[in-house]
Each structure stands twice: as C-alpha cells, then as structure tokens.
Motif scaffolding. Sequence first.
Motif, PDB file in Angstrom:
ATOM      1  N   ILE A  70       0.848  -1.189   0.000  1.00  0.00           N
ATOM      2  CA  ILE A  70       0.000   0.000   0.000  1.00  0.00           C
ATOM      3  C   ILE A  70       0.885   1.241   0.000  1.00  0.00           C
ATOM      4  CG2 ILE A  70      -1.725   1.305   1.301  1.00  0.00           C
ATOM      5  CD1 ILE A  70      -2.758  -1.309   2.428  1.00  0.00           C
ATOM      6  N   THR A  71       0.640   2.133  -0.961  1.00  0.00           N
ATOM      7  CA  THR A  71       1.407   3.381  -1.051  1.00  0.00           C
ATOM      8  C   THR A  71       0.586   4.608  -0.686  1.00  0.00           C
ATOM      9  OG1 THR A  71       0.856   3.561  -3.411  1.00  0.00           O
ATOM     10  CG2 THR A  71       2.922   2.452  -2.836  1.00  0.00           C
ATOM     11  N   ALA A  72      -0.737   4.488  -0.659  1.00  0.00           N
ATOM     12  CA  ALA A  72      -1.571   5.647  -0.330  1.00  0.00           C
ATOM     13  C   ALA A  72      -2.848   5.181   0.349  1.00  0.00           C
ATOM     14  CB  ALA A  72      -1.905   6.447  -1.583  1.00  0.00           C
ATOM     15  N   ARG A  73      -3.198   5.875   1.445  1.00  0.00           N
ATOM     16  CA  ARG A  73      -4.476   5.658   2.137  1.00  0.00           C
ATOM     17  C   ARG A  73      -5.201   7.000   2.155  1.00  0.00           C
ATOM     18  NH1 ARG A  73      -5.565   3.558   8.381  1.00  0.00           N
ATOM     19  NH2 ARG A  73      -7.281   4.988   8.799  1.00  0.00           N
ATOM     20  N   LYS A  74      -6.335   7.064   1.503  1.00  0.00           N
ATOM     21  CA  LYS A  74      -7.015   8.334   1.283  1.00  0.00           C
ATOM     22  C   LYS A  74      -8.243   8.538   2.179  1.00  0.00           C
ATOM     23  CE  LYS A  74      -5.500   8.483  -3.537  1.00  0.00           C
ATOM     24  NZ  LYS A  74      -4.560   9.601  -3.346  1.00  0.00           N
ATOM     25  N   VAL A  75      -8.555   7.587   3.060  1.00  0.00           N
ATOM     26  CA  VAL A  75      -9.768   7.689   3.878  1.00  0.00           C
ATOM     27  C   VAL A  75      -9.462   7.244   5.302  1.00  0.00           C
ATOM     28  CG1 VAL A  75     -11.400   7.372   1.979  1.00  0.00           C
ATOM     29  CG2 VAL A  75     -10.446   5.377   3.151  1.00  0.00           C
ATOM     30  N   GLU A  89      -4.313   2.895  -2.621  1.00  0.00           N
ATOM     31  CA  GLU A  89      -3.533   2.625  -3.831  1.00  0.00           C
ATOM     32  C   GLU A  89      -2.368   1.713  -3.479  1.00  0.00           C
ATOM     33  OE1 GLU A  89      -2.230   6.105  -5.809  1.00  0.00           O
ATOM     34  OE2 GLU A  89      -4.248   6.779  -6.375  1.00  0.00           O
ATOM     35  N   LEU A  90      -2.057   0.824  -4.416  1.00  0.00           N
ATOM     36  CA  LEU A  90      -0.902  -0.058  -4.286  1.00  0.00           C
ATOM     37  C   LEU A  90       0.266   0.477  -5.118  1.00  0.00           C
ATOM     38  CD1 LEU A  90      -2.435  -3.659  -4.611  1.00  0.00           C
ATOM     39  CD2 LEU A  90      -1.754  -2.478  -2.510  1.00  0.00           C
ATOM     40  N   ASP A  91       1.448  -0.044  -4.846  1.00  0.00           N
ATOM     41  CA  ASP A  91       2.606   0.226  -5.708  1.00  0.00           C
ATOM     42  C   ASP A  91       2.321  -0.414  -7.065  1.00  0.00           C
ATOM     43  OD1 ASP A  91       5.020   0.458  -6.978  1.00  0.00           O
ATOM     44  OD2 ASP A  91       6.228  -0.248  -5.294  1.00  0.00           O
ATOM     45  N   ARG A  92       2.209   0.416  -8.103  1.00  0.00           N
ATOM     46  CA  ARG A  92       1.751  -0.056  -9.414  1.00  0.00           C
ATOM     47  C   ARG A  92       2.883  -0.375 -10.376  1.00  0.00           C
ATOM     48  NH1 ARG A  92      -3.417   1.987 -10.939  1.00  0.00           N
ATOM     49  NH2 ARG A  92      -2.569   2.870 -12.858  1.00  0.00           N
ATOM     50  N   ARG A  93       4.135  -0.264  -9.943  1.00  0.00           N
ATOM     51  CA  ARG A  93       5.250  -0.448 -10.884  1.00  0.00           C
ATOM     52  C   ARG A  93       5.280  -1.850 -11.475  1.00  0.00           C
ATOM     53  NH1 ARG A  93      10.091   1.697  -7.190  1.00  0.00           N
ATOM     54  NH2 ARG A  93       8.838   0.491  -5.698  1.00  0.00           N
ATOM     55  N   ASP A  94       5.142  -2.862 -10.639  1.00  0.00           N
ATOM     56  CA  ASP A  94       5.153  -4.233 -11.162  1.00  0.00           C
ATOM     57  C   ASP A  94       3.944  -4.493 -12.051  1.00  0.00           C
ATOM     58  OD1 ASP A  94       7.489  -4.739  -9.840  1.00  0.00           O
ATOM     59  OD2 ASP A  94       6.552  -5.777  -8.148  1.00  0.00           O
TER      60      ASP A  94
END
Length: 350
Positions: A70-75, A89-94
Amino acid sequence: MRVLLPLLLSFIAAALVGCGDARSSVVIATPPPFVKTEPVKVSAASSLGLSGIVRARTESPLAFQVGGRITARKVDAGKAVAAGDVLFELDRRDLEQAVRAAEATLSAAQSAFDAANADLIRHRQLVVKHFVSAQALQLTEDAVRQASGRRDAAHAHLNQARNALGYGRLRAPADGVLMDVSGEVGQVVAAGQGVAVLAQSGKREVEVYFPERVVPPATGEVLLDEVGLALTLREKAGAVDPLSRTLRARYTLDGPSDKLMLGSVVRARFRNEAATSEVFSVPLAAISERGTGPRIWRFSDGQVRSVPVSILALDTDQAQVSGPLRAGDHVVALGTHLLTENMRARELAR
C-alpha cells in the motif's frame, strides 16, 4: 485380699482409658450453611424486551483483488464515500511492467499471425499452379490457426494485466460510510485481505439475539425518544450459536432511521409469544451461568438443585424466565456461585 486389690485397680485403670478413647473419637458435625431465598412469582409481562445493535443492510468487507504494498491511504474510519471514490492505492510499478510485457507478447503474436497468413496466401497461389502439394497447403493452414490462437491468448493476457493495473486502486463499490479502516501505508497485503468495511447507504437494520427457546417474532419496535419505530423480521439464523446459546435475527427498520448511529445499542420490544408456558419473575442475582446455559437453584427439602431456564428479559433487579418452575418455589437469591448439586442447606428466615 492383697491379691484382689491389684486386680481391682487394674480394672478401674482400663475402664478410665476406654472412656478417654471414646471421647476422642467423637466428630463434631458442621451444620449446613444458610442460604437466602426468594419465592418465584408469575410475571405479568406481555412483552419481551431485548437489546439490539444497529446495522447497515449491507456491510461489505473491502479488499484488493491483487497483492502488493500500500502506497496511499485516502480515507479514515467514519468517512462518507461515494461509489467510485479511491480509498487505497498499491505500488503499481510491477503491474505496469506486467502490462508492457503483455503488450510485447501480443505484438509478437500478431506478427507471427501476419507472417503465417501471408505464407498461406502464397501457398494457395502455388497450389493453383501445382508448384506445391495440397498437403503443404494444409500444413500452412494449420500454422495460421495456431498463430491465431496464440494471438488471442496474448490479447486475453493483456486484458488481464490491464485489469490488474486497475485493481491497484481500491474504489468504493457503493455509497456509504466506512465503519472500519485497517490498511496502512507500507503494509504488504495479499489478494482478498480485508483493509476496510463499508456500510452501504440504505435502510438500517437491528440485530437482536434471542434466547434459544424463543422463536423471533415477525414484528416488533424500537423505542427512540419515546417514539416507537416498527421492526419487520428479515432473516434469522438457521442454528443456535454454540457458545452464547442464542439465536440471531435481523429486523428491518420501517421509517426514518437517520438518528440511529451504526453500531449503537437500542432497546427493542417484542410481543411475548415465546413462552408456551408461564413466564416467571426471579431476582437477577438468582441467575447462575457456568458454561451450560442459564440456571437457577431451587431450595427444597433442605437441599438445593439447579434448574435450567431461558432468560426472556432482564431488568435492573429482576429477570423474566421460563422453565420447569412453579409459582411459590423458593430459589437461592445470593451466592449461587458457591452452590453444588444436591448440596445440604438451611433457609435463612425472611
């Protein structure tokens, strides 16, 4: 005379020793303990009052469909969200690299298909001129079909990779309120691992747990600011909970329920149709629970015996129960945790 005197003294000494042994062997019996009792009364209650918990009609555990960090928590918990809002959001690079690899595979498969198709066209022209055999043409047609299959598979893999990239953002599936948010930035989660719970907007329900011998009524009401909100049974559990020995039921609230906060405890009232026999009133302290269900201790003939009961309602100092009792039975009202089955006792004068 001198011979009889020693014998007489020996007889008297033996008699005195015997009397001393008799006194020392006497055991003083401990009297049975006193118990405070109260008479069982027939309850005049016509309603069954139980506590309920306010729930959403649909409570959705939320989780990613792919694993990652997890790279972002918006709530945060308690926030109202709309359908489609990004929550995590997750790390989307892979995931992005997987899309590029799938695109390259599809491009190669498309090139192989184009080459096989061009080869097929050329072989058809040569067959007309009898430069190649029909068998060679058939092999070329098979090669085209194989290349087409590989191209279709590569296209499906690309769609899967693009879907996985989209799954890297967790969105709210519907309008509602987040009851719990457990995911944190930096946490590595697996696919399907819960990170939040969404209470979807819509009608609220009340979850009530009934005693095992009580059939949940079809209707009831919740008391809110001296006003009763109607309840309608929506579902009930198919089996009694093995630990609490209660039966779960869900009731839909008929009418406005905006004032009821999710998770709050409310007082629900139902028509008392559960007891096929009389309902009795006993002191609250008379209820004993030792892991085998609620019981009370009945005093009779100088002994106490446990009697299984079903609790229908609880008050500040009284409990409404049903079971194999009779009005006027004396039950132990204090210290039930000290009693054992068929224990001798004395009734304390009231």
